[in-house]
Motif scaffolding. Structure first.
Motif, PDB file in Angstrom:
ATOM      1  N   TYR A 191       0.958  -1.188   0.047  1.00 40.12           N
ATOM      2  CA  TYR A 191      -0.065   0.080   0.016  1.00 40.12           C
ATOM      3  C   TYR A 191       0.696   1.195  -0.022  1.00 40.12           C
ATOM      4  O   TYR A 191       1.578   1.311   0.687  1.00 40.12           O
ATOM      5  CB  TYR A 191      -0.883   0.088   1.345  1.00 40.12           C
ATOM      6  CG  TYR A 191      -1.862   0.980   1.222  1.00 40.12           C
ATOM      7  CD1 TYR A 191      -3.145   1.068   0.512  1.00 40.12           C
ATOM      8  CD2 TYR A 191      -1.810   2.263   1.921  1.00 40.12           C
ATOM      9  CE1 TYR A 191      -3.904   2.049   0.497  1.00 40.12           C
ATOM     10  CE2 TYR A 191      -2.573   3.343   1.894  1.00 40.12           C
ATOM     11  CZ  TYR A 191      -3.764   3.315   1.335  1.00 40.12           C
ATOM     12  OH  TYR A 191      -4.667   4.214   1.134  1.00 40.12           O
ATOM     13  N   SER A 192       0.471   2.379  -0.695  1.00 39.67           N
ATOM     14  CA  SER A 192       0.996   3.526  -0.724  1.00 39.67           C
ATOM     15  C   SER A 192       0.117   4.361  -1.096  1.00 39.67           C
ATOM     16  O   SER A 192      -0.791   4.538  -1.779  1.00 39.67           O
ATOM     17  CB  SER A 192       2.076   3.452  -1.884  1.00 39.67           C
ATOM     18  OG  SER A 192       2.985   4.532  -2.164  1.00 39.67           O
ATOM     19  N   VAL A 193       0.413   5.830  -0.401  1.00 38.05           N
ATOM     20  CA  VAL A 193      -0.350   6.910  -0.417  1.00 38.05           C
ATOM     21  C   VAL A 193       0.175   7.685  -1.965  1.00 38.05           C
ATOM     22  O   VAL A 193      -0.709   8.699  -2.211  1.00 38.05           O
ATOM     23  CB  VAL A 193      -0.495   7.799   0.788  1.00 38.05           C
ATOM     24  CG1 VAL A 193      -0.796   7.175   1.922  1.00 38.05           C
ATOM     25  CG2 VAL A 193       1.226   8.201   1.069  1.00 38.05           C
ATOM     26  N   SER A 194       1.355   7.436  -2.144  1.00 38.37           N
ATOM     27  CA  SER A 194       1.954   8.080  -3.327  1.00 38.37           C
ATOM     28  C   SER A 194       3.051   7.259  -4.168  1.00 38.37           C
ATOM     29  O   SER A 194       3.633   6.616  -3.339  1.00 38.37           O
ATOM     30  CB  SER A 194       2.257   9.485  -2.943  1.00 38.37           C
ATOM     31  OG  SER A 194       2.965  10.256  -3.941  1.00 38.37           O
ATOM     32  N   GLN A 195       3.138   7.408  -5.300  1.00 31.72           N
ATOM     33  CA  GLN A 195       4.085   6.708  -6.128  1.00 31.72           C
ATOM     34  C   GLN A 195       5.516   7.649  -5.528  1.00 31.72           C
ATOM     35  O   GLN A 195       6.713   6.781  -5.828  1.00 31.72           O
ATOM     36  CB  GLN A 195       4.205   7.022  -7.552  1.00 31.72           C
ATOM     37  CG  GLN A 195       2.694   6.308  -8.132  1.00 31.72           C
ATOM     38  CD  GLN A 195       2.752   6.687  -9.632  1.00 31.72           C
ATOM     39  OE1 GLN A 195       3.266   7.218 -10.238  1.00 31.72           O
ATOM     40  NE2 GLN A 195       1.868   5.761 -10.173  1.00 31.72           N
ATOM     41  N   ASP A 196       5.608   8.477  -5.012  1.00 29.88           N
ATOM     42  CA  ASP A 196       6.746   9.123  -4.570  1.00 29.88           C
ATOM     43  C   ASP A 196       7.313   8.556  -3.421  1.00 29.88           C
ATOM     44  O   ASP A 196       8.450   8.935  -2.809  1.00 29.88           O
ATOM     45  CB  ASP A 196       6.664  10.676  -4.388  1.00 29.88           C
ATOM     46  CG  ASP A 196       6.394  11.364  -5.811  1.00 29.88           C
ATOM     47  OD1 ASP A 196       6.817  11.116  -6.769  1.00 29.88           O
ATOM     48  OD2 ASP A 196       5.547  12.397  -5.670  1.00 29.88           O
TER      49      ASP A 196
END
Length: 246
Positions: A147-152
């Motif tokens: 899970y990630s809130v942003s690709q950054d």
């Protein structure tokens, strides 16, 4: 005669039992510690993309790359896991020693009920740990690990975080799977009726879904069902157990 033992003699027996428990736990933990490769092959298996659950459910899993961030972290994780496994393996002997210490003060009927209760509780705890390891934890670790809130933002999961989550969920599900045993006890005491449980079945289903959502915070319906289904089956089984007890 055990019935005529003095207070200090009882303390000596208790001390002897505690020493044997500690020796058994330490010995099994030492064996687990020495079997490091085998032990962590099992512990880390859910982090691999070829874990059997992912193949069966055709889940597009990814192998998680765990990192170590502290000098003593891996050794302490090795020690903790070995201690937990050792305690789990030694627990039948530990329970036997506890029963042998307590049983002289019980009636024959109480001894029979006590043996059944302890065996049932132990087996259900193991089943709960097994369900966690084979179903709940793999699904949770794949979702949360990717899970990630942003690709950054890149996930760098530590071995400590991974093992802590595994141990925590195993303990939670081990306790949750004691529901039928607890229901049986309450039914024996006249504090629980199968009619009540059946009447509030819908409320129980909602509560189970909420608990499942908390354990595995994912929007995937399949994951939610995988986690909630065993708990719901426990509830239905508890209704049957209470009904037969009444």
């Amino acid at each position: 005669m055990e019935g005529e033992m003095t207070f200090w003699e009882h303390l000596d027996v208790l001390r002897s039992s505690i020493i044997r428990m500690l020796v058994a736990a330490v010995a099994t933990a030492a064996v687990a510690f020495c079997l490091k490769d085998w032990l962590f092959e099992w512990v880390l298996a859910p982090s691999q993309a070829d874990f059997f659950l992912y193949r069966w459910l055709h889940i597009d899993a990814q192998t998680l790359r765990l990192v170590n961030t502290e000098l003593t972290e891996q050794f302490m994780i090795h020690l903790r896991v070995a201690l937990m496994v050792g305690l789990l393996i030694a627990s039948p002997y530990i329970l036997y020693l506890l029963y042998r210490f307590i049983s002289p003060g019980l009636y024959e009927r109480e001894r029979q009920v006590g043996v059944r209760l302890v065996v049932a509780a132990y087996v259900m705890f193991l089943v709960g740990v097994g369900v966690c390891y084979t179903l709940v934890f793999p699904v949770s670790v794949q979702f949360l690990g990717n899970y990630s809130v942003s690709q950054d933002v890149q996930n760098m999961l530590t071995i400590t975080s991974y093992v802590d989550t595994l141990l925590m969920l195993s303990l939670v599900f081990g306790i949750v799977f004691e529901l039928p045993v607890l229901a049986w006890l309450l039914a024996k005491a006249g504090m629980l009726k199968s009619q009540w449980m059946a009447q509030y079945r819908r409320h129980a289903v909602v509560a189970i879904l909420i608990v499942a959502a908390i354990i595995t915070p994912t929007a995937d319906a399949l994951t939610l069902v995988i986690v909630a289904l065993p708990i719901w089956l426990l509830y239905e089984g508890s209704i049957f157990i209470v009904k037969t007890t009444q």
